[in-house]
Write a protein that holds these residues in place. Structure first.
Motif, PDB file in Angstrom:
ATOM      1  N   VAL A  29       6.894  10.519   8.882  1.00 41.89           N
ATOM      2  CA  VAL A  29       7.160   9.109   9.143  1.00 41.89           C
ATOM      3  C   VAL A  29       6.300   8.288   8.192  1.00 41.89           C
ATOM      4  O   VAL A  29       5.303   8.792   7.660  1.00 41.89           O
ATOM      5  N   ARG A  30       6.698   7.022   7.965  1.00 42.87           N
ATOM      6  CA  ARG A  30       6.004   6.261   6.935  1.00 42.87           C
ATOM      7  C   ARG A  30       6.120   4.765   7.162  1.00 42.87           C
ATOM      8  O   ARG A  30       7.114   4.282   7.686  1.00 42.87           O
ATOM      9  N   SER A  31       5.102   4.064   6.738  1.00 39.37           N
ATOM     10  CA  SER A  31       5.136   2.604   6.632  1.00 39.37           C
ATOM     11  C   SER A  31       4.714   2.244   5.218  1.00 39.37           C
ATOM     12  O   SER A  31       3.837   2.890   4.643  1.00 39.37           O
ATOM     13  N   ALA A  32       5.355   1.219   4.667  1.00 38.98           N
ATOM     14  CA  ALA A  32       5.007   0.718   3.339  1.00 38.98           C
ATOM     15  C   ALA A  32       4.936  -0.798   3.453  1.00 38.98           C
ATOM     16  O   ALA A  32       5.938  -1.445   3.765  1.00 38.98           O
ATOM     17  N   VAL A  33       3.752  -1.351   3.230  1.00 36.51           N
ATOM     18  CA  VAL A  33       3.546  -2.783   3.439  1.00 36.51           C
ATOM     19  C   VAL A  33       2.876  -3.424   2.228  1.00 36.51           C
ATOM     20  O   VAL A  33       2.162  -2.774   1.480  1.00 36.51           O
ATOM     21  N   GLY A  34       3.090  -4.715   2.085  1.00 39.01           N
ATOM     22  CA  GLY A  34       2.472  -5.473   1.015  1.00 39.01           C
ATOM     23  C   GLY A  34       1.173  -6.110   1.471  1.00 39.01           C
ATOM     24  O   GLY A  34       1.025  -6.489   2.630  1.00 39.01           O
ATOM     25  N   MET A  35       0.232  -6.204   0.550  1.00 37.63           N
ATOM     26  CA  MET A  35      -1.082  -6.785   0.813  1.00 37.63           C
ATOM     27  C   MET A  35      -1.377  -7.860  -0.229  1.00 37.63           C
ATOM     28  O   MET A  35      -0.930  -7.756  -1.364  1.00 37.63           O
ATOM     29  N   GLY A  36      -2.177  -8.829   0.177  1.00 37.60           N
ATOM     30  CA  GLY A  36      -2.591  -9.878  -0.747  1.00 37.60           C
ATOM     31  C   GLY A  36      -3.617  -9.396  -1.750  1.00 37.60           C
ATOM     32  O   GLY A  36      -3.746  -9.956  -2.834  1.00 37.60           O
ATOM     33  N   SER A  37      -4.363  -8.356  -1.389  1.00 44.51           N
ATOM     34  CA  SER A  37      -5.324  -7.739  -2.301  1.00 44.51           C
ATOM     35  C   SER A  37      -5.699  -6.377  -1.744  1.00 44.51           C
ATOM     36  O   SER A  37      -5.461  -6.076  -0.571  1.00 44.51           O
ATOM     37  N   LEU A  38      -6.277  -5.549  -2.585  1.00 43.79           N
ATOM     38  CA  LEU A  38      -6.818  -4.246  -2.205  1.00 43.79           C
ATOM     39  C   LEU A  38      -8.156  -4.073  -2.921  1.00 43.79           C
ATOM     40  O   LEU A  38      -8.421  -4.742  -3.934  1.00 43.79           O
ATOM     41  N   PRO A  39      -9.021  -3.175  -2.453  1.00 41.82           N
ATOM     42  CA  PRO A  39     -10.339  -2.993  -3.069  1.00 41.82           C
ATOM     43  C   PRO A  39     -10.257  -2.765  -4.581  1.00 41.82           C
ATOM     44  O   PRO A  39      -9.392  -2.021  -5.054  1.00 41.82           O
ATOM     45  N   ASP A  40     -11.144  -3.406  -5.302  1.00 41.51           N
ATOM     46  CA  ASP A  40     -11.243  -3.265  -6.770  1.00 41.51           C
ATOM     47  C   ASP A  40      -9.956  -3.624  -7.500  1.00 41.51           C
ATOM     48  O   ASP A  40      -9.757  -3.225  -8.637  1.00 41.51           O
ATOM     49  N   ASN A  41      -9.048  -4.331  -6.836  1.00 45.52           N
ATOM     50  CA  ASN A  41      -7.766  -4.727  -7.415  1.00 45.52           C
ATOM     51  C   ASN A  41      -6.880  -3.532  -7.755  1.00 45.52           C
ATOM     52  O   ASN A  41      -6.082  -3.584  -8.701  1.00 45.52           O
ATOM     53  N   ILE A  42      -7.010  -2.441  -6.978  1.00 41.58           N
ATOM     54  CA  ILE A  42      -6.097  -1.312  -7.172  1.00 41.58           C
ATOM     55  C   ILE A  42      -4.703  -1.718  -6.695  1.00 41.58           C
ATOM     56  O   ILE A  42      -4.567  -2.540  -5.792  1.00 41.58           O
ATOM     57  N   PRO A  43      -3.643  -1.156  -7.298  1.00 40.34           N
ATOM     58  CA  PRO A  43      -2.291  -1.544  -6.912  1.00 40.34           C
ATOM     59  C   PRO A  43      -1.796  -0.886  -5.618  1.00 40.34           C
ATOM     60  O   PRO A  43      -0.889  -1.410  -4.979  1.00 40.34           O
ATOM     61  N   VAL A  44      -2.376   0.252  -5.252  1.00 48.52           N
ATOM     62  CA  VAL A  44      -1.887   1.014  -4.104  1.00 48.52           C
ATOM     63  C   VAL A  44      -3.048   1.683  -3.393  1.00 48.52           C
ATOM     64  O   VAL A  44      -3.956   2.223  -4.038  1.00 48.52           O
ATOM     65  N   GLU A  45      -3.003   1.652  -2.057  1.00 50.73           N
ATOM     66  CA  GLU A  45      -3.904   2.457  -1.229  1.00 50.73           C
ATOM     67  C   GLU A  45      -3.037   3.158  -0.191  1.00 50.73           C
ATOM     68  O   GLU A  45      -2.123   2.554   0.370  1.00 50.73           O
ATOM     69  N   ILE A  46      -3.334   4.436   0.044  1.00 50.99           N
ATOM     70  CA  ILE A  46      -2.531   5.231   0.986  1.00 50.99           C
ATOM     71  C   ILE A  46      -3.449   6.049   1.875  1.00 50.99           C
ATOM     72  O   ILE A  46      -4.414   6.652   1.386  1.00 50.99           O
TER      73      ILE A  46
END
Length: 153
Positions: free
Chosen positions: A129-146
């Motif tokens: 199962v999975r969720s994929a959501v958008g964020m306004g920012s992530l640590p160190d400006n990385i594009p993806v965190e999983i």
């Protein structure tokens, strides 16, 4: 083929398993489950892929960044468990995408990781199962965190 054999056949490299940059464990085993903390875009040289999808990078670069996060997760599993063969199946993946407010293709980006897991454990055990959501920012400006949850073999 075993998960380890399937991974080797892909011809991809595992980056170094990232060390925690805060107060948390990269991986926690509870009974038959392995919880993996949020991972970022660690490359083979320990540097990070950085940038915001829809601003600094396009969807294809974002999907490759998600694959790189998947590789970092695999590295953490191998480092802590000794082998990918100790994982029976993927249970859940939560993918967070650092993107512009108008970006709407979050699932496409996280497919970079999900497709990797499906190749390693096969479609039956590699897709959870999975969720994929958008964020306004992530640590160190990385594009993806999983982050992910697995079942032990």
């Amino acid at each position: 083929m075993t998960p380890t054999e399937r991974f080797k056949a892909l011809g991809l490299n595992l980056p170094p398993a990232p060390a925690p940059l805060g107060v948390y464990k990269p991986l926690l085993i509870d009974g038959k489950h392995v919880y993996v903390s949020g991972h970022g875009t660690v490359k083979d040289d320990k540097s990070l892929i950085i940038g915001r999808i829809g601003q600094d990078m396009d969807m294809e670069a974002g999907k490759l960044a998600a694959q790189q996060v998947g590789l970092a997760i695999l590295s953490t599993l191998v480092t802590n468990l000794g082998s990918l063969d100790k994982i029976k199946r993927v249970i859940k993946v939560l993918g967070m995408v650092n993107c512009t407010p108008d970006f709407e293709r979050h699932p496409y980006i996280i497919n970079g990781c999900s497709e990797l897991f499906a190749k390693v454990w096969g479609e039956e055990n590699g897709i959870g199962v999975r969720s994929a959501v958008g964020m306004g920012s992530l640590p160190d400006n990385i594009p993806v965190e999983i982050e992910a949850l697995f079942e032990l073999a």
